[in-house]
Design a protein around this motif. Structure first.
Motif, mmCIF file in Angstrom:
data_model
loop_
_atom_site.group_PDB
_atom_site.id
_atom_site.type_symbol
_atom_site.label_atom_id
_atom_site.label_comp_id
_atom_site.label_asym_id
_atom_site.label_seq_id
_atom_site.Cartn_x
_atom_site.Cartn_y
_atom_site.Cartn_z
ATOM 1 N N GLY A 6 -7.937 -0.089 -4.775
ATOM 2 C CA GLY A 6 -6.517 -0.326 -4.522
ATOM 3 C C GLY A 6 -5.803 -1.110 -5.598
ATOM 4 O O GLY A 6 -4.838 -1.817 -5.300
ATOM 5 N N PHE A 41 -5.588 6.902 -6.129
ATOM 6 C CA PHE A 41 -6.003 6.497 -4.788
ATOM 7 C C PHE A 41 -6.591 7.677 -4.031
ATOM 8 O O PHE A 41 -6.203 8.819 -4.251
ATOM 9 N N ARG A 59 0.835 -1.209 0.000
ATOM 10 C CA ARG A 59 0.000 0.000 0.000
ATOM 11 C C ARG A 59 0.868 1.256 0.000
ATOM 12 O O ARG A 59 0.596 2.201 -0.743
#
Length: 183
Positions: free
Chosen positions: A104, A34, A21
């Protein structure tokens, strides 16, 4: 995508979930890909990441898929959130019908163009189609208006623009893309 296998994350892999991430949020495309900043993600305590990995490793609510290389490194990932009819989505809007929601989506730069994104999407969509009681008939995702590369990738996979646009407080404009269950 040579030698990468696609699989769902395991509950104990929170460090890898966090690293992937953070890598995604440090990517130059992150501002249009994002909704979270790297600073926000880095501020989460370890317990947050443990919970995220655990929650995305089993059950029906969410599932994260990763492309794992032979050396154990993760080349990319995608997360599926299951949105049940009558609930509220991540944008604070009502969900009219049950669906999978991909979020994601990320492939490391060195693996872009390798087919990894398609393999990750295929695993995520296959998982959604496998769910029962209730069966989900569509998968959606959102693409920032200034991210044509991602939009083109999703269209190649079979997603189509629904015409729905979500405007965020930040001024960002997110376009919804849908993939319907094949007959």
């Amino acid at each position: 995508m040579d030698q990468h296998s696609i699989r769902s994350v395991r509950a104990g892999e929170w460090r890898q979930v966090k690293e992937l991430r953070i890598a995604a949020l440090k990517d130059p495309a992150a501002p249009v890909a994002f909704l979270e900043t790297v600073e926000k993600a880095e501020s989460h305590p370890d317990a947050f990441w443990r919970g995220r990995a655990d929650g995305a490793s089993h059950g029906r609510t969410a599932r994260q898929f990763v492309a794992e290389g032979p050396d154990g490194t993760w080349g990319g990932g995608v997360t599926v959130l299951v949105e049940d009819a009558g609930t509220v989505d991540i944008f604070g809007q009502g969900v009219e019908q049950g669906q999978g929601h991909l979020v994601g989506v990320f492939v490391r730069e060195e693996w872009r163009g390798s087919g990894m994104a398609g393999a990750l999407l295929a695993a995520a969509v296959e998982w959604v189609w496998s769910l029962e009681e209730p069966v989900l008939d569509r998968v959606r995702l959102f693409v920032h208006r200034d991210n044509p590369r991602a939009a083109a990738s999703y269209r190649r996979f079979g997603f189509t623009a629904s015409g729905r646009i979500v405007r965020l407080d930040s001024g960002a404009e997110e376009h919804e893309y849908l993939l319907r269950r094949p007959d």
